[in-house]
Design an enzyme around this catalytic site. Sequence first.
Site, PDB file in Angstrom:
ATOM      1  CG  HIS A  69     -11.790  -7.850   6.291  1.00 57.15           C
ATOM      2  ND1 HIS A  69     -11.088  -8.637   7.151  1.00 57.15           N
ATOM      3  CD2 HIS A  69     -11.190  -7.995   5.073  1.00 57.15           C
ATOM      4  CE1 HIS A  69     -10.108  -9.260   6.491  1.00 57.15           C
ATOM      5  NE2 HIS A  69     -10.153  -8.885   5.229  1.00 57.15           N
ATOM      6  CD  GLU A  98      -1.601  -2.469   1.438  1.00 59.34           C
ATOM      7  OE1 GLU A  98      -0.469  -2.632   1.954  1.00 59.34           O
ATOM      8  OE2 GLU A  98      -2.368  -3.421   1.186  1.00 59.34           O
TER       9      GLU A  98
HETATM   10  C1  LIG Z   1      -1.970  -4.945   4.361  1.00 58.78           C
HETATM   11  C2  LIG Z   1      -2.944  -5.794   3.621  1.00 58.78           C
HETATM   12  N1  LIG Z   1      -3.260  -5.509   2.351  1.00 58.78           N
HETATM   13  C3  LIG Z   1      -4.177  -6.228   1.676  1.00 58.78           C
HETATM   14  C4  LIG Z   1      -4.796  -7.291   2.270  1.00 58.78           C
HETATM   15  C5  LIG Z   1      -5.873  -8.087   1.505  1.00 58.78           C
HETATM   16  N2  LIG Z   1      -5.355  -9.425   1.164  1.00 58.78           N
HETATM   17  C6  LIG Z   1      -5.595 -10.490   1.940  1.00 58.78           C
HETATM   18  S1  LIG Z   1      -4.824 -11.868   1.417  1.00 58.78           S
HETATM   19  C7  LIG Z   1      -4.142 -11.058   0.087  1.00 58.78           C
HETATM   20  C8  LIG Z   1      -3.227 -11.790  -0.838  1.00 58.78           C
HETATM   21  C9  LIG Z   1      -2.046 -12.410  -0.133  1.00 58.78           C
HETATM   22  O1  LIG Z   1      -1.249 -13.149  -1.019  1.00 58.78           O
HETATM   23  P1  LIG Z   1      -0.008 -13.988  -0.529  1.00 58.78           P
HETATM   24  O2  LIG Z   1       0.794 -13.181   0.441  1.00 58.78           O
HETATM   25  O3  LIG Z   1       0.712 -14.475  -1.712  1.00 58.78           O
HETATM   26  O4  LIG Z   1      -0.607 -15.192   0.327  1.00 58.78           O
HETATM   27  P2  LIG Z   1      -1.541 -16.380  -0.173  1.00 58.78           P
HETATM   28  O5  LIG Z   1      -2.959 -15.928  -0.021  1.00 58.78           O
HETATM   29  O6  LIG Z   1      -1.168 -16.689  -1.575  1.00 58.78           O
HETATM   30  O7  LIG Z   1      -1.261 -17.508   0.750  1.00 58.78           O
HETATM   31  C10 LIG Z   1      -4.560  -9.724   0.080  1.00 58.78           C
HETATM   32  C11 LIG Z   1      -4.191  -8.747  -0.959  1.00 58.78           C
HETATM   33  C12 LIG Z   1      -4.455  -7.567   3.605  1.00 58.78           C
HETATM   34  N3  LIG Z   1      -5.003  -8.560   4.280  1.00 58.78           N
HETATM   35  N4  LIG Z   1      -3.532  -6.810   4.254  1.00 58.78           N
END
Ligand SMILES: Cc1ncc(C[n+]2csc(CCOP(=O)(O)OP(=O)(O)O)c2C)c(N)n1
Lengths: 398, 398, 325, 325
Positions: free
Chosen positions: D130, D60
């Site tokens: 959320h 972000e």
């Molecule tokens: C600071 C923040 N930004 C955005 C999100 C929304 N979000 C939740 S999971 C995710 C994707 C995470 O991807 P990754 O780190 O590759 O983990 P995976 O789900 O593939 O295990 C996002 C964008 C969040 N939880 N926290």
Amino acid sequence: MTTTKSKVVYSPVFTDGAEFRIPTFKLLKQDGTLYKGGKKPDLDKEKALRIYKAMVMTRVLDERMLAAQRQGRLSFYMQCTGEEAAVIGSAAALDDADMIMAQYREQGALAYRGFTIDEFMNQLFGNELDYGKGRQMPVHYGSSKLNYMTISSPLATQIPQATGYAYGQKLAGDGHCTITYFGEGAASEGDFHAALNMAAVHRVPVIFLCRNNGYAISTPATEQFAADGVAPRAYGYKMDVIRVDGNDILAVHEATKAARKLAVEENRPVLVETMTYRLAAHSSSDDPSGYRSKDEEAVWREKDPILRMQRWLMKHKWWSEDEEKQLQESLRKEVLETMKRAQKRPPPPLESLVTDVYDEVPPSLNRQFEKLKAHIRKYPDAYPKSAGAVSETKKGGA
Amino acid sequence: MTTTKSKVVYSPVFTDGAEFRIPTFKLLKQDGTLYKGGKKPDLDKEKALRIYKAMVMTRVLDERMLAAQRQGRLSFYMQCTGEEAAVIGSAAALDDADMIMAQYREQGALAYRGFTIDEFMNQLFGNELDYGKGRQMPVHYGSSKLNYMTISSPLATQIPQATGYAYGQKLAGDGHCTITYFGEGAASEGDFHAALNMAAVHRVPVIFLCRNNGYAISTPATEQFAADGVAPRAYGYKMDVIRVDGNDILAVHEATKAARKLAVEENRPVLVETMTYRLAAHSSSDDPSGYRSKDEEAVWREKDPILRMQRWLMKHKWWSEDEEKQLQESLRKEVLETMKRAQKRPPPPLESLVTDVYDEVPPSLNRQFEKLKAHIRKYPDAYPKSAGAVSETKKGGA
Amino acid sequence: MAKMNMLQAINDALDIAMAANDRVLCFGEDVGVFGGVFRATSHLQQKYGKDRCFNTPLVEQGIIGFANGLAAQGATPVAEIQFADYIFPAFDQIVNESAKYRYRSGNLFNVGGLTIRAPYGGGIAGGLYHSQSPEAYFAHTPGLKIVVPRNPHQAKGLLLASIHDPNPTLFFEPKRLYRASVGEVPEGEYELPLSEAEIVKEGTDITVLGWGAQMEVIEQAVEQAEKEGISCEVIDLRTILPWDVETVAQSVLKTGRLVVTHEAPLTGGFAGEIAATIQERCFLYLESPIARVTGMDTPFPLVLEKEHLPNHLKVYEAIRESVEF
Amino acid sequence: MAKMNMLQAINDALDIAMAANDRVLCFGEDVGVFGGVFRATSHLQQKYGKDRCFNTPLVEQGIIGFANGLAAQGATPVAEIQFADYIFPAFDQIVNESAKYRYRSGNLFNVGGLTIRAPYGGGIAGGLYHSQSPEAYFAHTPGLKIVVPRNPHQAKGLLLASIHDPNPTLFFEPKRLYRASVGEVPEGEYELPLSEAEIVKEGTDITVLGWGAQMEVIEQAVEQAEKEGISCEVIDLRTILPWDVETVAQSVLKTGRLVVTHEAPLTGGFAGEIAATIQERCFLYLESPIARVTGMDTPFPLVLEKEHLPNHLKVYEAIRESVEF
Ligand SMILES: Cc1ncc(C[n+]2csc(CCOP(=O)(O)OP(=O)(O)O)c2C)c(N)n1
Ligand SMILES: Cc1ncc(C[n+]2csc(CCOP(=O)(O)OP(=O)(O)O)c2C)c(N)n1
Ligand SMILES: [Mg+2]
Ligand SMILES: [Mg+2]
């Protein structure tokens, strides 16, 4: 999805990249001659002198303004001393229309672009001619006409901004790029990571120029990171990187020119790490004797980048002792005279307190401003800088 | 101060590390046999079965709970499916007293540590027995007795926390370390950069385990970074790194064991990148058909880490079809029964709204709480979950 | 008792806390051998070693992330942010993490040991980024405590209380007073209570409320007002969150008038919260509107800093206007 | 006119802005081919290409840093933060950078083209992370505009105005209404004014003020109150910063009573600012204390979300208490 095409091993092997050293690019020896094997640089007399004069102007300005700060004429100052080649050599490798987003110690780049001593002074004294309207501390210069983004104190924030700026340039398609300068300390901020990764992913024409000058205030680079400088981080982003002797004007210039080519012609962002040293204190508020030795400083004083270039110029007969003397004298004189003039100028108008927060002053802020003016009218002696502005004849909103 | 001992070059050379690929460590083929050249792993039957049972429990729980979510019994769910080896193989390489700071997809590690199906269910349904007191969304597990830090949704925040936690362990001198899990997406956050750099500088016993599962929700790893995975970043911090086949339980276990040794015995932080794939949707709110192909999924379904281990176990005669059937059935039954029980349990008490904000409820919050209770007493029908708690006989502060 | 300036009092508090408990750690940018850019941590590294007092890399989000982890592990980290203006990169770690650690885990885990120190405030020709007073940004975050001392004696007692308090605490230090404020400070260990405002001076006509460096401004303004026969009750809020509503409300019930002053901009500043709460609590007793005397709704300027700041003349005027309403 | 839900209205606004000006760009996490996790940016990549609508890496502070740079360069970035709860890593880029760009440069540079969109608010079983309503965290920052729409029609007109406004603007979208709120939306380009509150319903006994999803709650509460003969004036603030003091003050001068409601916690919430301002502006006209109906001073809970939230019953009670004061 990452499909690693890498080779497979059947026993656990850990590596830390230690064997993998990024070399340092050098061209010019301290005596003003080229290293054996160093290609003659692509730098004509005119450009070389433009660079050199900017270096000297920076040095003279720094010396005089630190003295002025010591005399209490100025609240604060920061010197570029020792890092003039890293800053000016790189700026000179750009097109003057490329954007510069600097940290705070890059007045040399601005001098090279043609910021006048008058313009420097107006900012330093925050007078009515300061483009920044006296709102920021000394050395927070900016110039839209010279494509030099106004400095902001929070470290590293300009680095992802440079990625965004360069992305805008890429879409605009005008063939320009952005260079952003930062210290090896600022490179520890989260914004650094964001900026380099995004630039690599989105193929942005941006040059990340790290001035690794050994210290972040009192913190030595050895307590800033465990790795061999900042350069190895580029591999983590699959970004082109070059390390260069930051006190070697020719190498810095050459490296940055090549970097600009990659950025502009191939949309490949580049990391340039210039190895240099902050010869002065961090700022006028700092005293380095609390954290480093005179001996260490002396070693680096021997590597003075300005002297090195001067010797090179003289070997080419592009510069003489006489010209040097004249330049120094005229610069000193100009600095002193300009300083006196700038210091006498009135402060920015009272309205500057409330303008530029938004494109227009919102009603609530205008109310606050009207109240302030009434207050100053009541206590004119308490507000010598602005009492004149609110005298009865001058009423009216911002 | 950085004194780069690197070699000197006299013409500008740019490198981006592309030639420099970090190999992938593998031991176990999909058919359950070892790769030629793969050392027999140091894993006895008891431990192997503990690992395997945790993997199956995780898979069964995930399948059932996703179904429960689809039936509307649960508001939200996230599966570990496909990544069980990466998560459980690494957790099993630790001492049970080591700290685990996970992202959210690591229920396998918790299952391995001994979190019961009851405990999982209580959190998922946020009932009165949920350790988290029904405050967080499903899958935000935590267990102090199992040294598993409560999950928090903001990504990557746990990574620098793990560095700090491990620094505390190092000073405490009890020989423990911390492992932190994160996705290849989360590794883009600024906190990642901060955490790895600080760990390297301060020589902290922490293992950074990246689950590179190809996607961050819909964003493929190719739009997350330009480099060959996350592993090359370690060199930027001069940190030991190993890349491992994340669907290979033996390789993950072996690599993490070796990493733990470096961390605990030499205070060398380690980055472990496990190459794997998220077989399920990102969460119950996601539909991957919008961003990836069935074909791609099918390729990875062939690499199922549980089946791979099962075959290995069976080749050792440590496991049989019968035992498999029995385990599956008993787990399914237990999950279903436990779910029913958990779902019927009452919600956490009304007081849980205001406790644990501070160590004690401050007066202003207590006033808000008293007001709330009076309000609920007035409108009991509108607050079915808590109306009982404020009936006349139960008055009193938190 | 010894005469100390505020920096010495803070350094003394840190020294005492580190001597008493070897799980207390001090770290931040330039905090180690240099003792911090203001020298608040002078000599601590020499005394307690590099493991317990050290420089961090230049990354505020990392400093606080690291501190959160340390506190969760059971240590008592005292993290320094070099200027309060630079606390924002750590905003997520503070607001989403420190503040919510205990609640979200059902009290399985907490970072109660955490204290964050940061110099704040204007009046030192610092411009936009060496002058901010960010307390209100954090005061919207249940789970945090926020403390601001007004002089050396308060600084030492409140800092020790903050370090020992089992909740994450932000300790904002009025840097303008670091060397300017000198006073008697008791030797050895002592604590001043958190979440208790202090009635610095009793009075009957009007209540004047502030915290930190603004208390000096209030003192000057009140002196002038009292010369004209206006009896002022002066309150130092000391803890911004959770704040002491009772003491302020009791005072206003008595005086019927309230002026609140802080350096931060008006809109969204903590004076708004106080005014909103007190108008509700004391509605029938208020004889004039609650007045706020604050910085203007602009970034912090440099050359015209004096015009921007809520100095004693502006506070004095507000007192008069309130009384003459 | 077409019937649309709020997501469609937002998507429509983005589409119109991108069609009209090729310097308008939309980006953020999962914003590209997927169209965002809520699908607000659906089809924009297909229509305008990967250069103008794209996924960013998951960072972000980078998204907003990048957006600041783009805006400074002259583009019109519309950056999405996936949930308002995740805006805090970008707090420094927003509060220290976006907000101060123009001021600190003396108007040499500005990031006026910047718009940041983020879904906010509770009521969707989102728990701590959320559900947050962070508008007040930003409302203490001169230089920013903050806008919150209450329905599809407002969403489209206010978003277009935000994108075109020459100041950095935060646009918080009530995600609870994304699909739930459906209404007539004019076709094509139109703007609704920023910094103008809207009197949604006139009345004489009391003013009830809110924004975003809370307007629906107010509507229900007011319906109940009117049944009992209480005539309510309902105001949607729409722009939180800089806010429309005049419209609110004029209304309260008429009704003599004010209830302000928002989902965010009480302490430090924006209702405090409004109450503080209005008690000063309308002191002699107030017939009862200004009431605030808000979330509790806790992190946002999950299972007991209903108890936590300022629902229509709580707003209704506040209206009655105020009238009966
Ligand atoms: C600071 C923040 N930004 C955005 C999100 C929304 N979000 C939740 S999971 C995710 C994707 C995470 O991807 P990754 O780190 O590759 O983990 P995976 O789900 O593939 O295990 C996002 C964008 C969040 N939880 N926290
Ligand atoms: C976000 C932020 N944190 C801290 C500071 C205070 N600060 C100003 S300069 C500086 C050191 C910077 O070191 P480096 O980046 O190496 O640059 P150099 O001064 O050596 O040129 C620090 C810590 C700041 N300005 N911004
Ligand atoms: Mg440096
Ligand atoms: Mg992933």
